[in-house]
Design an enzyme around this catalytic site. Structure first.
Site, mmCIF file in Angstrom:
data_model
loop_
_atom_site.group_PDB
_atom_site.id
_atom_site.type_symbol
_atom_site.label_atom_id
_atom_site.label_comp_id
_atom_site.label_asym_id
_atom_site.label_seq_id
_atom_site.Cartn_x
_atom_site.Cartn_y
_atom_site.Cartn_z
ATOM 1 N N HIS A 55 0.815 -1.116 -0.056
ATOM 2 C CA HIS A 55 -0.073 0.147 0.063
ATOM 3 C C HIS A 55 0.725 1.370 0.114
ATOM 4 O O HIS A 55 1.973 1.313 0.632
ATOM 5 C CB HIS A 55 -0.590 -0.175 1.154
ATOM 6 C CG HIS A 55 -1.790 1.081 1.051
ATOM 7 N ND1 HIS A 55 -1.620 2.377 1.654
ATOM 8 C CD2 HIS A 55 -3.286 1.026 0.664
ATOM 9 C CE1 HIS A 55 -2.773 3.175 1.329
ATOM 10 N NE2 HIS A 55 -3.849 2.294 0.949
ATOM 11 N N GLU A 97 -3.689 2.910 -8.412
ATOM 12 C CA GLU A 97 -3.871 4.305 -7.987
ATOM 13 C C GLU A 97 -3.537 5.274 -8.899
ATOM 14 O O GLU A 97 -2.269 6.072 -8.856
ATOM 15 C CB GLU A 97 -3.541 4.535 -6.542
ATOM 16 C CG GLU A 97 -3.668 3.387 -5.661
ATOM 17 C CD GLU A 97 -3.456 3.669 -4.241
ATOM 18 O OE1 GLU A 97 -4.092 3.540 -3.239
ATOM 19 O OE2 GLU A 97 -2.275 4.050 -4.190
#
Lengths: 229, 229, 229, 229
Positions: free
Chosen positions: A97, A145
């Site tokens: 992440h 993302e």
């Protein structure tokens, strides 16, 4: 082992938000379960490590760790062992992440230990090129993302379509089977629909749900959007 | 908040040993509790994050996290929030274990958030000089690991006394109230006695207990040694 | 080996500013040398690693590395060896700058290898308590950066005096001989005077000089201020 | 900008070996230049940061940095700016060496800033799968280090051919133009020949040259081997 969903996936990352810590992690997870039961969609939740066991016990939706370390069992005080989150009830794990990035050799090894332990691996990547790079490592799921959606706060539904489709295309050239989630700029049902229309198979969301005044209603809106897409 | 013990402390670090993961973390903790009840000594255990809640529920001895991050609540996916381990039942936390070292500014902040959350802070240090340095940061407890006892595998009871007393002296010049644990080279009761005689107030032990054929018997031996010292 | 200055010290950190990279690092260093020669003050400069040799060759003021790694010679590709910056001409080194923080065990070891190589160690610390902690490690110089002076942009000369004096006092309780530099909020002569009046022995400055329209004039103003203090 | 060589490449990594620090970095580089002139092969050297300028001035073979940071100019004390090593004379840079690994987003950015500054990027990878991953990031050169050749000390020339050819094949599926170097287990001419026969375009070598009793002779043997392959 948890199978990847054929239908769109919604994974809610609880980060270290107090609104989703401890007792409140369980409450939020019950709302997520309610949406799952009502709408028959895939909803997973990623609480903090110390909350995995309690959440996994209280709800019947898949629980993800937010991170695992690439280490084997042994002298790794303070690290997160795949075996440990697995036994606590996790069915999968986030890896890399943007708030907990790993070296590339560690990502590779973390995917491997996830697989060995029957955990679905959800590897996050911050750009089209790094998304393609992690696609070569054959995780089960990639959460992309696109930086335009992070940096500027533009929701997916308002972004130029090519921002998402371009990343999806790059990943698909490398890996035709990996599930792709859109991991930024998701705050309402319209964003979810947009993400799916642009070629992703679901969303990774955090504050959009956790910080919502009424998380149940917003998550239900997300679920409904997956049906329309 | 858990008070520091007046009597000698034994803290068992479970690391990421499979022998102390999940269900086996609970079993081992029950043995530790048994020793505590029989001998009236302070025994704490430091399981992996995902095991804290279950261990804290099953036993009535203090549970420690192996690490906390110095962050406040928020966007810190994969990090370990003091509030989270606290709500899961932890009464304290290790900080800066040699296998999970932090920057000095992070140690300082982690001690602060531990205190704010009513968690006993056990800061590890690898040398006399760094032990003194962390003593200035006013943690509740320092676990010193004299390098001679790590590097060479010499047990405390066989080491030259000045190795431990020198570190204790340096720490005491800075901080007269901090509890000092000896954190290396502890495998039997004789080592525990030696550590206490040399001016420490307890031990931080890992494989000596977790990897023992009969952890209960060894831990009981440790406890008896604290009575003799 | 370079001796610590009895008179106030001014060290200019070039960071990775383009204004102080390569050829421009040499130009700026010549201006610093001019001020040193005119005013008879201690002025040191800390250019990037690749510029150390050229700067040390062109000027006769002390050159500092911005960082060294705590490693010994060997298989440490991409790391910065004390022996290397020493042979290139450095007389000292920054350690643990807030933009390049180290674990506490690494700070300790870096101070040691600096000393072994005859390099003056300038250890940076971000808070009163961490300043005291690094003081126990016996570096030659500590650069304190009181957080009030960083966070809010308040210059030293406008800050409440106790902000700096409190940090100095904490450090002095631990270490009576270490040189203390003030490392934040220094942009003009008034700030330099204030830093010295509050008990420090000099300043660590970066953009205040490097980004100034006329670095020579501002540095000369700094130097004059050290005479007034 | 330095062009990638059509003929086999030999890059010598000086690590932080004292045998290749400072004055001795220059001496070794002159031997490398001599081999280059005699044999008309591509020989590059990767000295420590502080030695780049002196080496680049003294020899006419390409100099590589051992690492660059992915940052732009600014407040990055102690980091290595591409502009800085470029101006010091570097023509390329290693990235993600196993002793200085980066996050995947950092590798991506470091390749980008290398390209913007006209530096050849040589990205290291530790396994077939991570080699393929970095191939997607389009560096100029990949240095593969098949783990069988590192872990066990087997020289390339004695390894099962499929160990190297398998990695080359994986990389080629992703990227047909990247230059591939073999970066482990190279100690003599036979290893160099083997590496080339198995589909690589050169070698990245360290102790095999730097720690050799007679680096010139060994490097000359390497160069001859590239002619035979």
């Amino acid at each position: 082992m948890l199978k990847k969903s054929e239908s769109p996936m919604i994974i809610v990352n609880y980060k270290t938000y107090l609104e989703a810590t401890g007792r409140r992690a369980i409450e939020l997870s019950k709302k997520a379960e309610k949406v799952k039961n009502e709408m028959d969609v895939f909803v997973g939740v990623a609480p903090q490590f110390a909350d995995i066991a309690a959440v996994a016990k209280e709800v019947h939706i898949p629980v993800f760790a937010q991170h695992i370390d690439p280490n084997k069992a042994g002298s790794y005080t303070g690290h997160v062992l795949a075996e440990s989150v697995k036994e606590a009830g996790a069915k999968g794990t986030l890896i890399n992440h943007s708030e907990r990035q790993l070296k590339i050799s560690e990502i590779n090894e973390a995917i491997r230990v996830a697989r060995q332990n029957g955990l679905l691996s959800v590897v996050c990547a911050n750009e089209p090129s790094t998304s393609a790079a992690v696609a070569t490592l054959k995780p089960d799921i990639i959460a992309i993302e696109p930086p335009e959606l992070i940096g500027t706060g533009i929701p997916v539904s308002k972004a130029k379509p090519e921002i998402v489709t371009g990343t999806v295309k790059l990943v698909r050239e490398i890996n035709s089977t990996v599930t792709i989630l859109c991991g930024a700029g998701i705050t309402n049902g319209e964003d979810v629909s947009a993400a799916l229309k642009l070629g992703t198979q679901g969303v990774l969301v955090a504050s959009g749900i956790v910080k919502a005044k009424d998380p149940y209603t917003v998550l239900r809106e997300f679920a409904e959007a997956t049906k329309r897409a």
